[in-house]
Write a protein that holds these residues in place. Structure first.
Motif, PDB file in Angstrom:
ATOM      1  N   PHE A  18     -19.922 -13.057  39.663  1.00 37.29           N
ATOM      2  CA  PHE A  18     -19.425 -11.852  39.340  1.00 37.29           C
ATOM      3  C   PHE A  18     -18.101 -11.540  39.176  1.00 37.29           C
ATOM      4  O   PHE A  18     -17.413 -12.297  40.139  1.00 37.29           O
ATOM      5  N   ARG A  19     -17.572 -10.811  38.122  1.00 35.98           N
ATOM      6  CA  ARG A  19     -16.183 -10.539  38.093  1.00 35.98           C
ATOM      7  C   ARG A  19     -15.866  -9.182  38.324  1.00 35.98           C
ATOM      8  O   ARG A  19     -16.180  -8.391  37.529  1.00 35.98           O
ATOM      9  N   SER A  21     -12.254  -6.961  37.579  1.00 38.51           N
ATOM     10  CA  SER A  21     -10.742  -6.954  37.241  1.00 38.51           C
ATOM     11  C   SER A  21     -10.161  -5.665  36.978  1.00 38.51           C
ATOM     12  O   SER A  21     -11.054  -4.679  36.320  1.00 38.51           O
ATOM     13  N   GLU A  36     -18.298 -17.283  42.522  1.00 37.82           N
ATOM     14  CA  GLU A  36     -19.495 -18.210  42.032  1.00 37.82           C
ATOM     15  C   GLU A  36     -20.702 -17.730  42.300  1.00 37.82           C
ATOM     16  O   GLU A  36     -20.917 -16.574  43.112  1.00 37.82           O
ATOM     17  N   PRO A  51     -21.276  -9.612  35.319  1.00 36.46           N
ATOM     18  CA  PRO A  51     -21.604 -10.972  35.899  1.00 36.46           C
ATOM     19  C   PRO A  51     -21.034 -12.058  34.654  1.00 36.46           C
ATOM     20  O   PRO A  51     -20.482 -11.792  33.775  1.00 36.46           O
ATOM     21  N   THR A  52     -20.766 -13.056  35.326  1.00 35.48           N
ATOM     22  CA  THR A  52     -20.149 -14.065  34.564  1.00 35.48           C
ATOM     23  C   THR A  52     -20.999 -15.182  33.784  1.00 35.48           C
ATOM     24  O   THR A  52     -22.417 -14.775  34.081  1.00 35.48           O
ATOM     25  N   GLU A  53     -20.925 -15.914  33.156  1.00 30.83           N
ATOM     26  CA  GLU A  53     -21.656 -16.775  32.377  1.00 30.83           C
ATOM     27  C   GLU A  53     -22.115 -17.676  33.235  1.00 30.83           C
ATOM     28  O   GLU A  53     -23.343 -18.315  33.284  1.00 30.83           O
ATOM     29  N   ALA A  54     -21.478 -18.268  34.565  1.00 29.37           N
ATOM     30  CA  ALA A  54     -21.931 -19.172  35.427  1.00 29.37           C
ATOM     31  C   ALA A  54     -22.779 -18.419  36.297  1.00 29.37           C
ATOM     32  O   ALA A  54     -23.369 -19.170  37.255  1.00 29.37           O
ATOM     33  N   LEU A 105      -7.664  -9.587  40.026  1.00 31.79           N
ATOM     34  CA  LEU A 105      -9.019 -10.236  39.675  1.00 31.79           C
ATOM     35  C   LEU A 105      -9.858 -10.783  40.822  1.00 31.79           C
ATOM     36  O   LEU A 105      -9.032 -11.802  41.694  1.00 31.79           O
ATOM     37  N   SER A 159     -15.953  -4.818  35.109  1.00 29.92           N
ATOM     38  CA  SER A 159     -16.793  -5.552  35.960  1.00 29.92           C
ATOM     39  C   SER A 159     -18.031  -6.019  35.419  1.00 29.92           C
ATOM     40  O   SER A 159     -18.314  -5.339  34.394  1.00 29.92           O
ATOM     41  N   GLU A 171     -13.266 -12.983  41.545  1.00 27.58           N
ATOM     42  CA  GLU A 171     -14.371 -13.504  40.975  1.00 27.58           C
ATOM     43  C   GLU A 171     -15.015 -14.498  41.882  1.00 27.58           C
ATOM     44  O   GLU A 171     -14.265 -15.221  42.318  1.00 27.58           O
ATOM     45  N   THR A 223     -14.993 -17.632  46.217  1.00 26.47           N
ATOM     46  CA  THR A 223     -14.319 -16.593  45.454  1.00 26.47           C
ATOM     47  C   THR A 223     -12.897 -16.859  45.339  1.00 26.47           C
ATOM     48  O   THR A 223     -12.171 -17.498  46.192  1.00 26.47           O
TER      49      THR A 223
END
Length: 469
Positions: free
Chosen positions: A459-460, A462, A417, A453-456, A413, A451, A415, A399
């Motif tokens: 979760f993000r 901000s 993994e 999900p991220t591409e990887a 922020l 807020s 984020e 994180t």
């Protein structure tokens, strides 16, 4: 009696529940009064028709009938006051209708008829009375029966006085009663309008009070969620770690047990403090304050960072006491002086998550500066709730926490993994209110919250919070 009857009638016209009389009368009492006056006027005109018939040489029965009919027209005074006064003017040369003319002029002056019409008809009535009085005085004063020879000005002066005496009083009294009635009606309308406005204001105040109660409930629930859920989540994580290393590494298990105890005390202290604020309006029995203080001292003896048990307890106390926290004078930096968390405590917050086994990276950008206490509190809560969500849903995931101090705003922020395969979550329940509470906090200060999900696969969270304090 007439004035009272018409005032009551005017009052009853504005009441929907007032009993109505027959025909055009609003009250039966008014109808009885008008009928009685009409009978008196009819009897008077009928009696005065007898001498008039003898002097004019017409049949007595016809004169009496016409006089009675003219007098009975007084019953129409509320419906057609102008017609009644015209009838009184018409019978004045026959020396009839004293009651008819007096009551008719009063009713006309008290009605809503234009003033010019009232003045015209009153002048006609006065002129007719003046002519009749002049003729009668000239006929009777010069007779030898009196033995008095009046001067030239006597007859005109007495005639004018008699005419004014029978015309002016009813007109003036009617104007006074009409003006008074209109004033009362105007005041009543204003009172009704004020009553309606007060009713609307009361409804709006009730709506605002209900809205404030709902907002306060939501805020208290959000505060309890942010304060307690984070520590309970860490306790669960440490308990799981304790279970895993209890036999292999007793020293580490002991440290985890100490951390669990400290976090439990902190959560208990914060919860007790919040409940104390909510119950601050209740009257405590003697000795309760001392007992509560002793219990609080015992609970906080081993607590870590127990000096700030509840985020912005003063704000909750102000609202509970009926005051608006937005209008209170709080410290400019709002950090430690206000009793709530601040941005300088992010390191300790991240350290607690690291102690629970999470890999957290903290980076701070920008110069150290002070912000309003609500700004710092909100930024702290966003990071806290985001870390709690990582404990719940992505245990063991790396994180990153970033804090950017800028002129006029704060940006945070968080984020994480994607969690490693095969790694199970902490098994903590989720009510789905964490992200909602963060968004509400940031939006209340006019900031932006994102807020997702991220591409990887992570979760993000901000948030950008403007400093308007």
């Amino acid at each position: 009696m007439t004035e009272t009857g018409e005032s009551v009638e005017a009052r009853d016209q504005g009441r929907g529940d007032a009993p109505r009389g027959p025909l055009w009368w609003t009250r039966r009492r008014s109808a009885v009064l008008d009928v009685g006056l009409a009978l008196v006027s009819g009897a008077e005109c009928a009696a005065q028709g007898v001498p008039f018939a003898r002097e004019a040489g017409i049949p007595v029965g016809l004169s009496v009938a016409l006089g009675a009919l003219a007098g009975l027209s007084l019953v129409l005074r509320r419906r057609w006051p102008i017609a009644v006064v015209l009838v009184a003017i018409a019978v004045t040369p026959a020396q009839m209708g004293a009651v008819l003319g007096t009551v008719g002029l009063y009713t006309l002056a008290a009605s809503d008829v234009p003033r010019r019409i009232i003045a015209l008809l009153a002048g006609m009535q006065g002129l007719g009375s003046l002519i009749v009085a002049t003729v009668e005085l000239q006929r009777n004063v010069g007779r030898d029966d009196y033995g008095y020879d009046p001067p030239v000005w006597f007859v005109p002066l007495v005639s004018v006085l008699m005419s004014v005496g029978v015309t002016a009083p009813p007109v003036l009294l009617g104007l006074y009663v009409g003006a008074r009635r209109r004033l009362v009606e105007s005041l009543r309308e204003r009172a009704d309008g004020l009553e309606r406005e007060l009713s609307l204001l009361a409804d709006r105040a009730e709506e605002r009070a209900e809205w404030a109660r709902n907002e306060e409930r939501t805020r208290i629930a959000r505060e309890m969620h942010d304060v307690v859920a984070h520590r309970v989540s860490l306790m669960v994580v440490h308990a799981a770690a304790l279970q895993a290393v209890a036999r292999k590494d007793p020293e580490k298990a002991s440290r985890n047990a100490v951390l669990i105890g400290d976090m439990g005390r902190q959560a208990l202290t914060e919860l007790r403090t919040m409940l104390g604020v909510l119950r601050s309006h209740e009257v405590k029995p003697p000795g309760a304050a001392q007992t509560s203080a002793q219990a609080s001292g015992e609970a906080s003896a081993g607590a870590v960072d127990a000096g700030r048990p509840l985020a912005r307890v003063a704000e909750v106390a102000e609202v509970a006491a009926g005051r608006d926290s937005a209008g209170s004078e709080d410290p400019a930096d709002g950090s430690e002086e206000s009793g709530g968390p601040c941005l300088r405590e992010l390191g300790a917050l991240v350290g607690q998550s690291r102690a629970a086994g999470m890999s957290v990276e903290l980076s701070v950008e920008g110069e150290v500066r002070s912000y309003a206490w609500r700004v710092e509190q909100t930024a702290y809560r966003v990071v806290q709730e985001a870390l709690t969500n990582v404990h719940k849903h992505a245990a063991g995931a790396r994180t990153r926490v970033r804090l950017a101090r800028r002129a006029g705003e704060v940006a945070v922020l968080v984020e994480n993994e994607a969690p490693a395969e095969g790694v199970r979550g902490a098994g903590l329940p989720s009510g789905g209110n964490g992200l909602v509470g963060m968004r509400e906090r940031v939006a209340a200060l006019g900031g932006g919250f994102v807020s997702g999900p991220t591409e990887a696969g992570g979760f993000r969270v901000s948030a950008v919070i403007p400093d308007r304090g």
